[in-house]
Design an enzyme around this catalytic site. Structure first.
Site, PDB file in Angstrom:
ATOM      1  CB  THR A   1      -0.896   0.002   1.265  1.00 13.82           C
ATOM      2  OG1 THR A   1      -1.803  -1.077   1.152  1.00 13.82           O
ATOM      3  CG2 THR A   1      -1.662   1.286   1.418  1.00 13.82           C
TER       4      THR A   1
ATOM      5  CB  SER B   1       2.388  -8.200   0.668  1.00 13.28           C
ATOM      6  OG  SER B   1       1.281  -8.142   1.523  1.00 13.28           O
TER       7      SER B   1
ATOM      8  CB  THR C   1       0.418  -4.278   6.202  1.00 13.96           C
ATOM      9  OG1 THR C   1      -0.852  -4.163   5.554  1.00 13.96           O
ATOM     10  CG2 THR C   1       1.075  -2.923   6.289  1.00 13.96           C
ATOM     11  CG  ASP C   2      -2.899  -7.386   3.261  1.00 13.33           C
ATOM     12  OD1 ASP C   2      -3.174  -6.751   4.302  1.00 13.33           O
ATOM     13  OD2 ASP C   2      -3.469  -7.182   2.179  1.00 13.33           O
TER      14      ASP C   2
HETATM   15  N1  ASP Z   1      -2.831  -5.288   0.285  1.00 13.92           N
HETATM   16  C1  ASP Z   1      -1.706  -4.504   0.749  1.00 13.92           C
HETATM   17  C2  ASP Z   1      -0.465  -5.388   0.702  1.00 13.92           C
HETATM   18  O1  ASP Z   1      -0.294  -6.210   1.548  1.00 13.92           O
HETATM   19  C3  ASP Z   1      -1.956  -4.011   2.129  1.00 13.92           C
HETATM   20  C4  ASP Z   1      -0.890  -3.093   2.700  1.00 13.92           C
HETATM   21  O2  ASP Z   1       0.217  -2.945   2.237  1.00 13.92           O
HETATM   22  O3  ASP Z   1      -1.225  -2.477   3.749  1.00 13.92           O
HETATM   23  O4  ASP Z   1       0.309  -5.255  -0.213  1.00 13.92           O
END
Ligand code: ASP
Length: 328
Positions: A12, A54, A85-86
């Site tokens: 993100t 991710s 973050t995922d």
């Molecule tokens: N969907 C995103 C990822 O994991 C979520 C994030 O980065 O917060 O790439």
């Protein structure tokens, strides 16, 4: 000034919405241009490996991140990995097994909101991560996020929207970071030289029993996998109806590596307490104790990819790596 290598993988933090939902688009240079103060913290060099959500990061990517760190290890004082973050907690666990005893810090970070958002957490997380990576006392793999540093083997994403997205599970937070100051609560030791591993075996099935589960999933898939993770109920419960326990015996007989862990978020497993589960453990199941599910998955892939035989496999799984377990 410390020389830090920024390894960009997406997330993100570098995402934009082109009309079809957020997806990673910004280059690392564009990302850095939003946080000019980073230049005062470290001399930054960039390696962009991928621009992925991710969700699409898998063990092959973990291996190439570790390989990038190996190639650049002598050139830098530390590494900051920008990541979605995922699945960041899985990658942090995987890097903790693939790069062991690193005296140089390997810090993962990202954000819940893209860097160009007015109320983004990206700027703070980047500044904190670079401060942590540039600090003389930092070493090893951590997630630095929302002002806390969490051991790479104990992180878990526990919130989908809030800025404090990560929790440290079954282990205190290692430090907090506030306006460039690091307040450390504990520091694990590195013993020995840095060691890089280049293999993982991703052929693992993870099963989370629920009331009414059938044994079919285990019976039908036995030939597809080398390892099995069972997320037991409570401290140790594995269902003994519908042939579920019998199916596990089949996996044992077939020589598969089986790890029992718990689906309860905190405090870990204890397979010695109840009759249910205990008989199966005696067949030679491995126990996760207080490891996180992310660390269990990554560790089993690392062990299956590197152990020469069953004895070595058991020793490697039981051995403590980057404080992945306090009990065991
Ligand atoms: N969907 C995103 C990822 O994991 C979520 C994030 O980065 O917060 O790439």
């Amino acid at each position: 000034m410390k020389r830090i290598c920024l390894i960009a993988t997406g997330g993100t933090i570098v995402s934009k919405d082109g009309g079809n939902g957020l997806e990673p688009e910004l280059t690392p240079q564009e990302l850095l241009s939003y946080v000019p103060e980073l230049k005062e913290i470290a001399e930054i060099f960039v390696r962009e490996l991928y621009r992925l959500d991710s969700t699409n990061i898998h063990p092959q990517h973990w291996l190439s991140m570790a390989e990038c760190i190996r190639e650049e290890y002598e050139n830098f004082d530390g590494f900051v990995v920008i990541h979605g973050t995922d699945t960041m907690a899985y990658t942090a666990a995987a890097l903790s097994y693939l790069v062991q005893n690193s005296r140089k810090p390997i810090i993962l970070t990202g954000s819940q909101k893209s860097v160009y958002n007015r109320d983004t957490d990206a700027r703070r997380n980047l500044i904190d991560a670079f401060c942590y990576a540039a600090d003389m006392r930092s070493h090893g793999v951590y997630i630095v996020f929302d002002g806390t540093a969490i051991l790479g083997t104990h992180a878990r994403k526990t919130r989908t929207h809030s800025y404090n997205a990560f929790s440290s599970i079954n282990c205190p937070e290692a430090a907090i970071v506030q306006e460039g100051r690091i307040i450390r609560y504990f520091e694990p030791e590195c013993d020995g030289e840095v060691k890089f591993y280049q293999r993982m075996n991703p052929h693992i099935l993870s099963v989370r029993p629920y009331p009414g589960i059938s044994s079919e999933i285990l019976v039908r898939t036995i030939d597809c996998y080398d390892g099995l993770v069972i997320e037991c109920f409570g401290t140790s419960g594995i269902p003994a109806y519908g042939g579920f326990d019998e199916a596990i015996r089949l996996w044992v007989t077939a020589g598969k590596a089986i790890v029992a862990t718990t689906q309860v978020p905190h405090e870990g497993s204890d397979m010695s307490v109840y009759r249910v589960g205990k008989d199966l453990m005696e067949l030679g199941l491995l126990e996760a104790f207080d490891m996180t599910p992310e660390a269990v998955l990554a560790k089993l892939m690392w062990v299956l990819g590197n152990a020469a035989n069953r004895v070595e496999l058991e020793q490697m799984f039981a051995g403590r790596v980057w404080m992945d377990t306090f009990r065991g």
